[in-house]
Design a protein around this motif. Structure first.
Motif, PDB file in Angstrom:
ATOM      1  N   GLY A   8     -37.161  -2.738 -18.360  1.00  0.00           N
ATOM      2  CA  GLY A   8     -37.721  -1.933 -19.357  1.00  0.00           C
ATOM      3  C   GLY A   8     -38.575  -0.662 -18.558  1.00  0.00           C
ATOM      4  N   GLY A   9     -39.819  -1.107 -18.493  1.00  0.00           N
ATOM      5  CA  GLY A   9     -40.684   0.057 -17.787  1.00  0.00           C
ATOM      6  C   GLY A   9     -40.819  -0.260 -16.325  1.00  0.00           C
ATOM      7  N   SER A  10     -40.100  -0.941 -15.724  1.00  0.00           N
ATOM      8  CA  SER A  10     -39.855  -1.333 -14.345  1.00  0.00           C
ATOM      9  C   SER A  10     -38.589  -2.057 -14.138  1.00  0.00           C
ATOM     10  CB  SER A  10     -40.939  -1.973 -13.561  1.00  0.00           C
ATOM     11  OG  SER A  10     -41.446  -3.152 -14.078  1.00  0.00           O
ATOM     12  N   VAL A  32     -38.837   7.983 -11.520  1.00  0.00           N
ATOM     13  CA  VAL A  32     -39.578   7.024 -10.731  1.00  0.00           C
ATOM     14  C   VAL A  32     -40.900   7.604 -10.306  1.00  0.00           C
ATOM     15  CG1 VAL A  32     -39.497   5.974  -8.247  1.00  0.00           C
ATOM     16  CG2 VAL A  32     -37.321   6.194  -9.536  1.00  0.00           C
ATOM     17  N   SER A  33     -41.834   6.397 -10.194  1.00  0.00           N
ATOM     18  CA  SER A  33     -43.153   6.642 -10.046  1.00  0.00           C
ATOM     19  C   SER A  33     -43.786   5.660  -9.224  1.00  0.00           C
ATOM     20  CB  SER A  33     -43.876   6.989 -11.132  1.00  0.00           C
ATOM     21  OG  SER A  33     -45.518   7.210 -10.926  1.00  0.00           O
ATOM     22  N   GLY A  34     -43.280   5.428  -7.932  1.00  0.00           N
ATOM     23  CA  GLY A  34     -43.614   4.564  -6.881  1.00  0.00           C
ATOM     24  C   GLY A  34     -42.753   3.577  -6.707  1.00  0.00           C
ATOM     25  N   LEU A  78     -36.792  -4.602  -3.765  1.00  0.00           N
ATOM     26  CA  LEU A  78     -37.829  -3.510  -4.397  1.00  0.00           C
ATOM     27  C   LEU A  78     -37.857  -3.603  -5.829  1.00  0.00           C
ATOM     28  CD1 LEU A  78     -34.869  -1.957  -2.589  1.00  0.00           C
ATOM     29  CD2 LEU A  78     -36.160   0.084  -3.218  1.00  0.00           C
ATOM     30  N   VAL A  79     -39.035  -3.115  -6.169  1.00  0.00           N
ATOM     31  CA  VAL A  79     -39.562  -3.000  -7.394  1.00  0.00           C
ATOM     32  C   VAL A  79     -39.731  -1.589  -7.767  1.00  0.00           C
ATOM     33  CG1 VAL A  79     -41.266  -3.790  -9.219  1.00  0.00           C
ATOM     34  CG2 VAL A  79     -40.616  -5.278  -7.451  1.00  0.00           C
ATOM     35  N   VAL A  80     -39.245  -1.045  -8.740  1.00  0.00           N
ATOM     36  CA  VAL A  80     -39.036   0.363  -9.010  1.00  0.00           C
ATOM     37  C   VAL A  80     -40.130   0.517 -10.276  1.00  0.00           C
ATOM     38  CG1 VAL A  80     -37.685   2.297  -9.727  1.00  0.00           C
ATOM     39  CG2 VAL A  80     -36.945   0.466  -8.314  1.00  0.00           C
ATOM     40  N   ASN A  81     -41.251   1.386 -10.440  1.00  0.00           N
ATOM     41  CA  ASN A  81     -42.053   1.806 -11.198  1.00  0.00           C
ATOM     42  C   ASN A  81     -41.422   2.989 -11.823  1.00  0.00           C
ATOM     43  OD1 ASN A  81     -44.456   1.573 -13.236  1.00  0.00           O
ATOM     44  ND2 ASN A  81     -45.365   3.060 -11.723  1.00  0.00           N
ATOM     45  N   PHE A  82     -41.715   3.058 -12.918  1.00  0.00           N
ATOM     46  CA  PHE A  82     -40.987   4.361 -13.930  1.00  0.00           C
ATOM     47  C   PHE A  82     -41.943   5.287 -14.264  1.00  0.00           C
ATOM     48  CE2 PHE A  82     -37.382   1.609 -15.202  1.00  0.00           C
ATOM     49  CZ  PHE A  82     -36.716   1.753 -14.057  1.00  0.00           C
ATOM     50  N   GLY A 121     -48.346   4.160  -8.473  1.00  0.00           N
ATOM     51  CA  GLY A 121     -47.232   5.231  -8.523  1.00  0.00           C
ATOM     52  C   GLY A 121     -47.386   6.579  -7.809  1.00  0.00           C
ATOM     53  N   TYR A 122     -46.511   7.514  -8.008  1.00  0.00           N
ATOM     54  CA  TYR A 122     -46.536   8.868  -7.432  1.00  0.00           C
ATOM     55  C   TYR A 122     -47.640   9.573  -8.248  1.00  0.00           C
ATOM     56  CZ  TYR A 122     -41.999   7.642  -5.287  1.00  0.00           C
ATOM     57  OH  TYR A 122     -41.187   7.202  -4.758  1.00  0.00           O
ATOM     58  N   PRO A 123     -48.364  10.427  -7.407  1.00  0.00           N
ATOM     59  CA  PRO A 123     -49.525  11.118  -8.309  1.00  0.00           C
ATOM     60  C   PRO A 123     -48.930  12.325  -9.152  1.00  0.00           C
ATOM     61  CG  PRO A 123     -49.970  11.203  -5.705  1.00  0.00           C
ATOM     62  CD  PRO A 123     -48.768  10.511  -5.928  1.00  0.00           C
ATOM     63  N   GLY A 124     -49.332  12.118 -10.560  1.00  0.00           N
ATOM     64  CA  GLY A 124     -48.929  12.944 -11.583  1.00  0.00           C
ATOM     65  C   GLY A 124     -47.847  12.163 -12.418  1.00  0.00           C
ATOM     66  N   ARG A 125     -47.451  10.961 -11.863  1.00  0.00           N
ATOM     67  CA  ARG A 125     -46.229  10.430 -12.741  1.00  0.00           C
ATOM     68  C   ARG A 125     -46.719   9.174 -13.272  1.00  0.00           C
ATOM     69  NH1 ARG A 125     -40.881  11.215  -9.369  1.00  0.00           N
ATOM     70  NH2 ARG A 125     -41.178  13.201  -8.377  1.00  0.00           N
ATOM     71  N   THR A 126     -48.094   8.693 -12.988  1.00  0.00           N
ATOM     72  CA  THR A 126     -48.257   7.614 -13.749  1.00  0.00           C
ATOM     73  C   THR A 126     -49.535   7.716 -14.713  1.00  0.00           C
ATOM     74  OG1 THR A 126     -47.423   5.999 -12.011  1.00  0.00           O
ATOM     75  CG2 THR A 126     -49.262   5.229 -13.360  1.00  0.00           C
TER      76      THR A 126
END
Length: 610
Positions: A393-395, A421-423, A455-459, A590-595
């Protein structure tokens, strides 16, 4: 004599401060699945609001990441974080074909037979830690877990006879369900309740890209669970005259927010439409029923009631300007939207490898097909995949079974190019990869028996602009559900901020606690209330919430920021978290501006570099 009396008084004071006592306590743990912190008020959830006003309202709350149901259920049940329990998502890679999941390598674990299969494979207890209900029953207490399929069973998943803990969920009375004891069947008959749980009925349909999902809350099924708890189980426990623990897992508002048909294809109202609000009221009504029964049966004065939600919630986005999968055409997927399994499709495309469906007997997928449940096996042989994607889902979780470091680097490079992707978090066994943080940083590297993700992928997540962004969060989601419906699982503060409150003889009255707290702390706190001694195999644990307990100490908290080294394009994964002693609480990442909720201050309180 005076010295002896003084020592005795000091000892009694320490016992009081620690929560230990001679008088036995009962505990009711009520979980409103997917309830957002900002939605609990006198209008939406009056019973919950009153409980927290009269007792304790935790204002600095945390779901464990990945912010899914089964991971957080295991945290509540054991007091351990996910690196110890191995419950990294609702769907994980088991590295063996699971019979109850159609021989899939990526089973969805909200299922009684599947949990039995996984337990059997991993030495009889896949969590590798003892649960509070198992320990309570062993001590002679009465125990029951009632409600949503999957997390309800987790609280005593190794006892499947129905003779110890009472276990009632969606599968009760059906094939694969945990049996009921004859004594409980007799009691159900006496109060006119069937031995088979109702289905979700009109609440179950999720719709599709053309047809909206449900417009009904999960009223009938949850009313049955509440009746079983109040008319059969609590009277039985009272008659036994032993302390008891009752877990009540309300599927609402989660199930309704996932399936709601108020906002097909639209981000507004998303999960804030009338059907989702009805689901919140439904859970609140169930809690009111339980509280009234405790009072009517003379159990309220000796019972602590703990309220929590496993995670927050967000509205689904299926938009991407960078994904290869979004440029393809798939049956049942709106044009230019991300299909289910977009992570697996994009990784397979980037690596030039074949994609197989683990939930369809390893079937090879063509260019116009997506995985049936969004999971993917990538390589040349579905029985020995090079890469496995467990979509949640969200990751998402990504596994590299052969531990190939060069392959992991290529997967990271492919994912970091995607705007969804965010992080990224990577196993330390694969070496340090710029732009990523280690799984250990978020307590996912511990003593678990199940395979650890590579890996864990955060969206990516954002808000639609309401006053409280955590109540109108949106996240890209790898799911078979549609844009505009509901999901969770990300490192958005809309997902990590859950609901936590408590009321009863062990807790303070009228307290708003700003000290960070999490679902892992609940397992430890309940064990303290019940005076349970539970041996631990892993060290990734919560703590006792002493600040909320009568005569308990209020600890100090610290705030931290952890930054990865930037990758070649300058992308940096940032983690914001808090600590109380050695216990960690994860806010956002996450990445700045994406979480949603991730603040990249120039001067944080405490900064670390990885």
């Amino acid at each position: 004599m005076r010295r002896a009396l003084t020592s005795c008084l000091i000892g009694l004071g320490l016992l009081a401060a620690s929560g230990a006592r001679a008088e036995p306590r009962n505990v009711v743990l009520f979980i409103a699945d997917g309830l957002r912190y900002g939605m609990v008020n006198a209008a939406n959830a009056p019973t919950m609001d009153r409980l927290m006003k009269s007792g304790v309202r935790f204002t600095n709350t945390h779901s464990l990441f990945p912010t899914f149901t089964m991971p957080n259920a295991t945290a509540m049940a054991t007091g351990h974080m996910l690196g110890d329990t191995g419950q990294y998502g609702n769907t994980i890679y088991t590295a063996f074909p699971v019979p109850g999941a159609g021989e899939s390598l990526t089973p969805f674990l909200e299922n009684d037979p599947v949990l039995g299969d996984v337990d059997e494979h991993f030495a009889g207890n896949y969590l590798n830690e003892e649960t509070i209900l198992r320990a309570a029953h062993a001590k002679g207490m009465s125990t029951a877990s009632i409600g949503k399929l999957g997390p309800s069973l987790v609280f005593d998943h190794t006892a499947r006879s129905g003779q110890d803990t009472i276990l009632i969920d969606d599968s009760t009375g059906r094939a694969g369900g945990i049996p009921l004891s004859d004594a409980l069947k007799t009691r159900l008959a006496a109060v006119g309740l069937p031995v088979q749980a109702p289905t979700r009925g009109a609440n179950g349909p999720a719709g599709n890209a053309e047809t909206p999902g449900t417009l009904s809350a999960n009223i009938d099924q949850q009313a049955y669970f509440a009746d079983v708890a109040t008319k059969a189980v609590l009277p039985l426990f009272k008659e036994r005259k032993n302390p008891f623990v009752l877990v009540f897992w309300s599927r609402d508002p989660d199930g309704t927010q996932h399936n709601q048909g108020d906002s097909l294809g639209r981000l507004v109202p998303g999960i804030n439409g009338p059907t989702s609000l009805a689901a919140i009221r439904n859970a609140d009504t169930n809690l009111a029923t339980l509280l009234a029964a405790l009072k009517d049966q003379g159990l309220a004065e000796t019972t602590d009631v703990i309220l929590t939600s496993d995670h927050g919630f967000s509205t689904i986005s299926k938009e991407s300007a960078t994904s290869f999968s979004a440029t393809q055409s798939y049956k049942g997927v709106p044009s230019h939207q991300l299909p289910p399994g977009f992570v697996a499709i994009d990784i397979a495309h980037a690596l030039g490898l074949t994609l197989f469906d683990p939930d369809a007997k390893g079937a090879k997928l063509g260019a116009d097909s997506f995985p049936s449940r969004a999971n993917g096996l990538i390589g040349t042989d579905p029985a020995k995949p090079d890469v496995v994607v467990a979509a949640n889902g969200g990751s998402d979780l990504v596994y590299i079974p052969n531990g190939d470091r060069a392959l992991a680097q290529r997967v990271v490079e492919a994912l970091s190019k995607q705007d969804y992707v965010s992080g990224l978090f990577v196993s330390a066994a694969l070496g340090a990869i710029p732009g990523t943080l280690p799984l250990a940083a978020i307590a996912l590297d511990g003593s678990a028996l199940t395979p650890m993700p590579a890996l864990v992928v955060n969206f990516r997540s954002f808000s639609t602009g309401c006053a409280d962004p955590t109540t109108c969060g949106v996240e890209v989601s790898d799911t078979v559900l549609q844009q505009g419906q509901g999901m969770h699982g990300s490192f958005s503060r809309a997902d990590t901020r859950n609901v936590m409150g408590a009321m009863g003889p062990s807790f303070r009255a009228g307290l708003e606690s700003p000290v960070p707290a999490s679902n892992a702390d609940l397992g430890k706190t309940i064990a303290r209330i019940l005076d349970l001694t539970i041996p631990a195999k892993g060290t990734l644990v919560g703590r006792v919430l002493t600040e909320a307990m009568a005569n308990g100490a209020t600890p100090k908290a610290e705030t931290h920021v952890l930054r990865s080294q930037p990758d070649a394009t300058g992308l940096t994964t940032i983690l914001r978290y808090q600590t109380v002693g050695e216990t960690r609480y994860f806010d956002t990442a996450g990445y700045p501006g994406r979480t949603l909720g991730l603040i990249d201050d120039a001067h944080p309180v405490a900064t670390e570099a990885h």
